[in-house]
Design an enzyme around this catalytic site. Structure first.
Site: not given
Ligand SMILES: NC(=O)c1ccc[n+]([C@@H]2O[C@H](COP(=O)([O-])OP(=O)(O)OC[C@H]3O[C@@H](n4cnc5c(N)ncnc54)[C@H](O)[C@@H]3O)[C@@H](O)[C@H]2O)c1
Length: 257
Positions: A44, A72, A99, A164, A168, A197, A199
């Site tokens: 992360d 990163d 993820n 994005y 996806k 979701v 979050t």
């Molecule tokens: N939350 C939603 O509603 C939702 C909906 C559809 C899909 N998703 C998918 O689920 C997955 C998780 O989503 P989320 O909502 O938890 O996202 P988020 O943005 O809350 O968390 C993403 C995590 O990835 C880390 N991250 C981001 N860029 C990074 C990088 N360059 N290097 C390393 N780490 C990095 C962030 O610091 C964070 O901890 C993603 O693939 C997202 O596309 C989420």
């Protein structure tokens, strides 16, 4: 440890690698696999959140405290090095959860080639290169499970973030191709598609009262999709409980799409 809905004995002691495991859905993945007794390593860029998560989980005295690797994932050399570190600490990785992503909104007219490349560098490219680095470990171990994270956003024709949604939408293509290439070696590859979701980031940035109405109208189910619901599906896909599932999309969206 927090009570999981299901226990998958085959996940105990497994070496699991999670991208973006420090916050959001990723934090729930880290907690859920750790609670199964897995050896979790996660990368992360959110150092504070990731370290706080490790401290919090360590306080619950799990069998294996998760290993946070500050990385990163846009830097493929750094991602490969982190995967090497995870393998050195925990043994051959047999569950990969791709993820990490960034859903920053952008207007089509504002997108530059540099911004476009950066979105792909976060949301698409690392999935392939993480899999490429870990597949030999899974082959050596006699099998494994790769879970690539998709999104309902493009299925719902959501606008305002074309780079994005394109990334996806491409996830299932990667999933099906790798599933075909490595299936005979007992390596399964699936796409986990989260709905909307709740979050911390979503609640802070996008879940307005209007959005709440949209969710209620869209979902067949009442209530909200929480990170733990996504983690439950990830556990199933990581474990032998899904032994004959590959090349598929598994949607956890409250019945929206
Ligand atoms: N939350 C939603 O509603 C939702 C909906 C559809 C899909 N998703 C998918 O689920 C997955 C998780 O989503 P989320 O909502 O938890 O996202 P988020 O943005 O809350 O968390 C993403 C995590 O990835 C880390 N991250 C981001 N860029 C990074 C990088 N360059 N290097 C390393 N780490 C990095 C962030 O610091 C964070 O901890 C993603 O693939 C997202 O596309 C989420």
């Amino acid at each position: 440890m927090p009570q999981q809905n299901a226990i998958y004995p085959d996940l105990a002691g497994r070496s699991v690698f999670i991208t973006g495991g420090g916050s959001g859905i990723g934090a729930a993945l880290t907690a859920a696999f750790t609670a199964q007794g897995s050896k979790v390593a996660f990368v992360d860029i959110a150092r504070d959140a990731s370290e706080a998560l490790v401290r919090q989980i360590a306080g619950q005295k799990p069998r294996h405290v998760p290993l946070f690797l500050d990385c990163d994932i846009r830097d493929i050399a750094a991602l490969r090095a982190a995967i090497d570190q995870a393998r050195a600490a925990h043994g051959d990785i047999t569950v990969l959860l791709n993820n990490a992503a960034n859903d920053q909104r952008h207007r089509t007219e504002d997108v530059t080639p540099e911004f476009w490349d950066d979105r792909i560098a976060i949301n698409q490219r690392p999935m392939f290169f993480a899999a490429q680095a870990i597949l030999p470990q899974m082959q050596r171990a006699g099998g494994g499970s790769i879970v690539n994270f998709g999104s309902v956003s493009w299925k719902l024709r959501q606008g305002g973030m074309a780079a994005y949604t394109m990334a996806k939408a491409s996830v299932q293509g990667l999933t099906r191709s790798l599933a075909r290439d490595y299936g005979k070696q007992n390596i399964r590859v699936n796409t986990l598609v989260p709905g909307w979701v709740m979050t911390e980031r979503q609640l802070t940035h996008w879940v307005t009262p209007e959005a709440e109405k949209e969710i209620d109208a869209g979902q067949a189910l009442a209530g909200r999709v929480m990170p733990e619901h996504i983690a439950d599906m990830a556990l199933f896909l990581g474990s032998a409980a899904s032994a004959m599932c590959s090349a598929q999309e598994f949607v956890v969206d409250g019945g929206w799409t």
